[in-house]
Design a protein around this motif. Sequence first.
Motif, PDB file in Angstrom:
ATOM      1  N   GLY A  10       7.032  71.373  61.519  1.00 18.94           N
ATOM      2  CA  GLY A  10       6.041  70.664  62.042  1.00 18.94           C
ATOM      3  C   GLY A  10       5.211  69.978  61.318  1.00 18.94           C
ATOM      4  N   GLY A  11       5.386  69.661  60.051  1.00 18.68           N
ATOM      5  CA  GLY A  11       4.308  68.619  59.032  1.00 18.68           C
ATOM      6  C   GLY A  11       4.825  68.930  57.717  1.00 18.68           C
ATOM      7  N   THR A  12       4.254  68.081  56.850  1.00 16.22           N
ATOM      8  CA  THR A  12       4.656  68.296  55.387  1.00 16.22           C
ATOM      9  C   THR A  12       3.791  69.426  54.741  1.00 16.22           C
ATOM     10  OG1 THR A  12       4.734  65.850  55.060  1.00 16.22           O
ATOM     11  CG2 THR A  12       4.024  66.889  53.303  1.00 16.22           C
ATOM     12  N   PRO A  13       4.545  70.323  54.166  1.00 15.70           N
ATOM     13  CA  PRO A  13       3.924  71.669  53.807  1.00 15.70           C
ATOM     14  C   PRO A  13       2.952  71.606  52.626  1.00 15.70           C
ATOM     15  CG  PRO A  13       6.201  71.316  52.927  1.00 15.70           C
ATOM     16  CD  PRO A  13       5.867  69.944  53.766  1.00 15.70           C
ATOM     17  N   ASP A  14       1.806  72.450  52.718  1.00 12.55           N
ATOM     18  CA  ASP A  14       0.940  72.457  51.521  1.00 12.55           C
ATOM     19  C   ASP A  14       1.114  73.853  50.929  1.00 12.55           C
ATOM     20  OD1 ASP A  14      -0.422  70.052  52.239  1.00 12.55           O
ATOM     21  OD2 ASP A  14      -1.419  70.979  53.880  1.00 12.55           O
ATOM     22  N   THR A  15       2.128  74.421  51.213  1.00  8.55           N
ATOM     23  CA  THR A  15       2.189  76.092  50.395  1.00  8.55           C
ATOM     24  C   THR A  15       3.906  76.384  50.849  1.00  8.55           C
ATOM     25  OG1 THR A  15       1.737  78.274  50.231  1.00  8.55           O
ATOM     26  CG2 THR A  15       1.754  77.332  52.745  1.00  8.55           C
ATOM     27  N   ILE A  16       4.288  77.374  50.226  1.00  8.72           N
ATOM     28  CA  ILE A  16       5.724  77.436  50.366  1.00  8.72           C
ATOM     29  C   ILE A  16       6.215  77.576  51.666  1.00  8.72           C
ATOM     30  CG2 ILE A  16       7.662  79.387  49.708  1.00  8.72           C
ATOM     31  CD1 ILE A  16       5.885  80.302  47.258  1.00  8.72           C
TER      32      ILE A  16
END
Length: 211
Positions: free
Chosen positions: A106-112
């Motif tokens: 659903g979008g660019t990840p900020d965590t694993i």
Amino acid sequence: NGQALTVGGDLTVTGGDTTIGAAGNTTATTINVVTNTGTTAGKNLTISAGSTTTGGNNIDGGDLVLSSGGGDGTGTSAMLFKTKVNGTDAAAEKMRVHTNGYVGIGGTPDTILHVKATDPRIRVEATAGNHPGFELSEAGTRKWVLYNDPDASDNLRFKSSADRFEITQAGNLHVKADSSVINMGVGNDVTFTHDGTTGLTIASTPMSLNS
């Protein structure tokens, strides 16, 4: 020679790799199934690694390896997965494996693992009578388990080496330590139970008991 190649039947390459595109050409290369016309649904595309013969010989099939392009220095690459949803005509990105290995749905990840949506949900579903849950581990050793226990009226339980506390379907909280149990119920009722082999001590500084 720069000419288009049309193959009316199957195409078999019997040796070596197949390379698409020309060096120095920055235009994106697309492998596409023909676009259907009229009211005919789009064609499926299957990419499959090599299979082997069957017959009890326990031979491995080929691995399917998907790789983004290699770069140089601080250059990066990622893997994008797109689908079409109801109400739109074009496919759009739904999942991404980012350059650092993080996975975003659903979008660019900020965590694993990062799930983004208006009201995102993650469902872990077991077959009837079994125990869906999550495990927390460190260096290959399980430390905590959060799970639904169908054998205890579907209470939510938190477990390390043993069950430590649980939340009932009615909202009561049971804190467990060996044979002692602290029950914190809906309506502010608190009860203490013990196995009776040693004393039950309630200590605090200061401490007050009100009723």
